[in-house]
Design an enzyme around this catalytic site. Structure first.
Site, PDB file in Angstrom:
ATOM      1  N   LYS A  99       0.830  -1.208   0.000  1.00  0.00           N
ATOM      2  CA  LYS A  99       0.000   0.000   0.000  1.00  0.00           C
ATOM      3  C   LYS A  99       0.862   1.255   0.000  1.00  0.00           C
ATOM      4  O   LYS A  99       0.538   2.245  -0.666  1.00  0.00           O
ATOM      5  CB  LYS A  99      -0.944  -0.020   1.207  1.00  0.00           C
ATOM      6  CG  LYS A  99      -2.065  -1.035   1.020  1.00  0.00           C
ATOM      7  CD  LYS A  99      -2.805  -1.394   2.301  1.00  0.00           C
ATOM      8  CE  LYS A  99      -3.737  -2.577   2.006  1.00  0.00           C
ATOM      9  NZ  LYS A  99      -4.333  -3.185   3.205  1.00  0.00           N
ATOM     10  N   GLN A 130      -4.941  -2.492   9.492  1.00  0.00           N
ATOM     11  CA  GLN A 130      -4.706  -3.766   8.800  1.00  0.00           C
ATOM     12  C   GLN A 130      -5.308  -4.916   9.604  1.00  0.00           C
ATOM     13  O   GLN A 130      -5.056  -5.046  10.799  1.00  0.00           O
ATOM     14  CB  GLN A 130      -3.193  -3.973   8.593  1.00  0.00           C
ATOM     15  CG  GLN A 130      -2.826  -5.215   7.804  1.00  0.00           C
ATOM     16  CD  GLN A 130      -3.251  -5.142   6.341  1.00  0.00           C
ATOM     17  OE1 GLN A 130      -3.389  -4.064   5.767  1.00  0.00           O
ATOM     18  NE2 GLN A 130      -3.453  -6.293   5.728  1.00  0.00           N
ATOM     19  N   ASP A 164     -11.086   2.154   3.965  1.00  0.00           N
ATOM     20  CA  ASP A 164     -11.565   0.808   3.608  1.00  0.00           C
ATOM     21  C   ASP A 164     -13.060   0.774   3.318  1.00  0.00           C
ATOM     22  O   ASP A 164     -13.548  -0.182   2.715  1.00  0.00           O
ATOM     23  CB  ASP A 164     -11.332  -0.146   4.791  1.00  0.00           C
ATOM     24  CG  ASP A 164     -10.014  -0.906   4.714  1.00  0.00           C
ATOM     25  OD1 ASP A 164      -9.529  -1.140   3.594  1.00  0.00           O
ATOM     26  OD2 ASP A 164      -9.495  -1.270   5.781  1.00  0.00           O
TER      27      ASP A 164
END
Ligand SMILES: Nc1nc(=O)c2c([nH]1)NC[C@@H]1CN(c3ccc(C(=O)N[C@@H](CCC(=O)O)C(=O)O)cc3)C=[N+]21
Length: 287
Positions: free
Chosen positions: A53, A97, A120
């Site tokens: 990322k 995460q 997200d």
């Protein structure tokens, strides 16, 4: 017949080119979009994903804010890290995460993210916005699937789509996304309680498999020419004793399908491109 491969990596690269231009336009107005990541512990798989990322961010000119906490971090330490990112104007969006180490409360962590910084799109408020049809960040993997099909001219309007899997990150929100007025697909959401899975997948123009069961979708389960999307990603130990990732779609499906989104090289790179897109969109809105 062998299926045409829909290349998620190449499409993600195209999207990143478009984002680079948008980031440049923002920079000219004095705005530098920033993506934060929160990684707890030292799981090598999670480290690899987070590193990916940050590499993506560097490619398009997005600033990276990297927060790492030790594997034995307390819930209070995690809360403090999230509060800091919520308050940081340089952070336009961030992710925690997953999975978190077992002693930490994932639900509490996800609910502590400022919904407007939820890169997200997995915060309960944003899943609620998706249910209600309100604007908000969209979950990255479902959005990546829809965007990939759109860019490869796979018709969704009026199509029969079988989604296999009802998880919170893919199957469930994907069903919501596909049934929006703008997509207008007819969705059958299949899961472990489905009695005759093959009957549903055979009736579908598009089959999207996100069950996390290697080889679940076999060639006899689809109608010839159907579009198949493999969202599965399961770590398995190969015959050579080495670990590797495998999808939910049996390789022989490629002999029957018309179009196939493979794993790897399909949904994964698109998920990452949509994460960047969510951050750039948020920066554009705050401008
Ligand atoms: N808060 C949170 N958000 C996530 O989005 C999230 C997460 N936690 N935890 C783990 C899963 C997994 N995930 C992947 C994303 C891209 C690839 C990807 O790009 N895979 C490449 C292959 C691997 C590579 O080349 O690095 C491919 O499919 O071609 C894989 C897996 C995101 N996840």
């Amino acid at each position: 017949m062998t299926a045409t491969i829909l290349d998620g990596k190449a499409t993600a690269a195209e999207i990143k080119d478009e984002l680079r231009a948008r980031v440049k336009a923002l920079a000219e107005r004095g705005i530098n979009p920033g993506l934060g990541t929160v990684l707890v512990g030292e799981d090598p798989g999670s480290q690899a994903y987070v590193n990916g990322k940050h590499r993506d961010c560097a490619e398009v000119g997005i600033a990276s804010l990297r927060v790492t906490l030790p594997a034995d971090a307390t819930q209070e330490q995690l809360d403090a890290a999230l509060a800091e990112l919520n308050a940081d104007p340089a952070c336009h969006g961030y992710i925690v995460q997953l999975p978190l180490p077992g002693h930490l409360d994932t639900q509490r962590a996800l609910e502590s993210i400022d919904p407007d910084k939820d890169a997200d799109g997995l915060h309960p408020v944003n899943l609620g916005r998706l249910v209600l049809g309100y604007d908000g960040p969209l979950p990255c993997t479902p959005r990546g699937v829809v965007e990939l099909l759109r860019r490869h001219d796979v018709p969704l309007r009026g199509a029969n789509v079988a989604v296999v899997g009802r998880g919170n990150t893919v199957g469930r929100p994907l069903g919501l996304l596909l049934t929006r007025r703008s997509e207008n697909a007819t969705v059958t959401l299949c899961h472990t309680g489905t009695l005759d899975l093959a009957a549903h997948t055979r009736a579908a123009d598009v089959v999207i498999v996100a069950a996390g069961v290697p080889g679940l979708l076999t060639a006899d389960m689809i109608s010839p020419g159907a579009t198949v999307v493999d969202v599965g990603i399961t770590r398995v130990i190969g015959e050579d004793g080495k670990g590797r990732y495998t999808g939910d779609v049996d390789p022989e499906v490629a002999e029957v399908a018309g179009k196939l989104v493979p794993m790897p090289g399909g949904v994964g790179p698109m998920t990452r491109a949509m994460l960047l897109t969510n951050v750039v969109e948020r920066a554009e809105r705050t401008a």
